[in-house]
Design a protein around this motif. Structure first.
Motif, short mmCIF file in Angstrom:
data_model
loop_
_atom_site.label_atom_id
_atom_site.label_comp_id
_atom_site.label_asym_id
_atom_site.label_seq_id
_atom_site.Cartn_x
_atom_site.Cartn_y
_atom_site.Cartn_z
N GLY A 33 0.87 -0.94 -0.22
CA GLY A 33 -0.49 -0.26 -0.70
C GLY A 33 0.46 0.98 -0.08
N LEU A 46 -4.85 4.90 -0.27
CA LEU A 46 -5.94 3.46 -0.60
C LEU A 46 -6.85 3.71 -1.37
N MET A 49 -5.23 2.43 -4.56
CA MET A 49 -5.40 0.66 -4.97
C MET A 49 -6.80 0.33 -5.09
N GLY A 65 1.04 -1.79 -3.98
CA GLY A 65 -0.31 -2.62 -3.82
C GLY A 65 -0.46 -4.36 -4.48
N ALA A 81 -3.50 -3.00 3.28
CA ALA A 81 -3.32 -1.66 2.98
C ALA A 81 -3.92 -1.05 4.23
#
Length: 90
Positions: A33, A46, A49, A65, A81
């Motif tokens: 992450g 995040l 991802m 990721g 993550a």
């Protein structure tokens, strides 16, 4: 009734500890992450991802990721993550 003997419990604990390390840290030492590779996972990483998982951004935007190397980001990798975002990179 005890399911595991003392030695078996120790071996299982060691295995689970190793598994935790592998899940949260990639073979090259990077953190799942940590798209910018600055040793921390942030909200925007995040979101990046999640966008990659949805197909709206390319994997090249956050290759760390993809912890299992299958060329896509899955929910379990996003959960890893998020854990790294809360607990810090290992």
């Amino acid at each position: 009734m005890q399911l595991l003997y003392s030695g078996e419990q120790s071996a299982l604990h060691h295995y689970l500890g190793d598994l935790h390390f592998v899940l949260h840290r990639l073979a090259d030492g990077s953190c799942v992450g940590d798209c910018r590779r600055d040793r921390r996972v942030t909200i925007d990483e995040l979101v990046r991802m999640a966008n990659i998982a949805l197909g709206t951004e390319p994997l090249s935007d956050c290759q760390v990721g993809d912890s299992d190397g299958n060329r896509r980001i899955t929910i379990d990798e996003i959960v890893i993550a998020v854990t790294n975002a809360f607990n810090g990179c290992p």
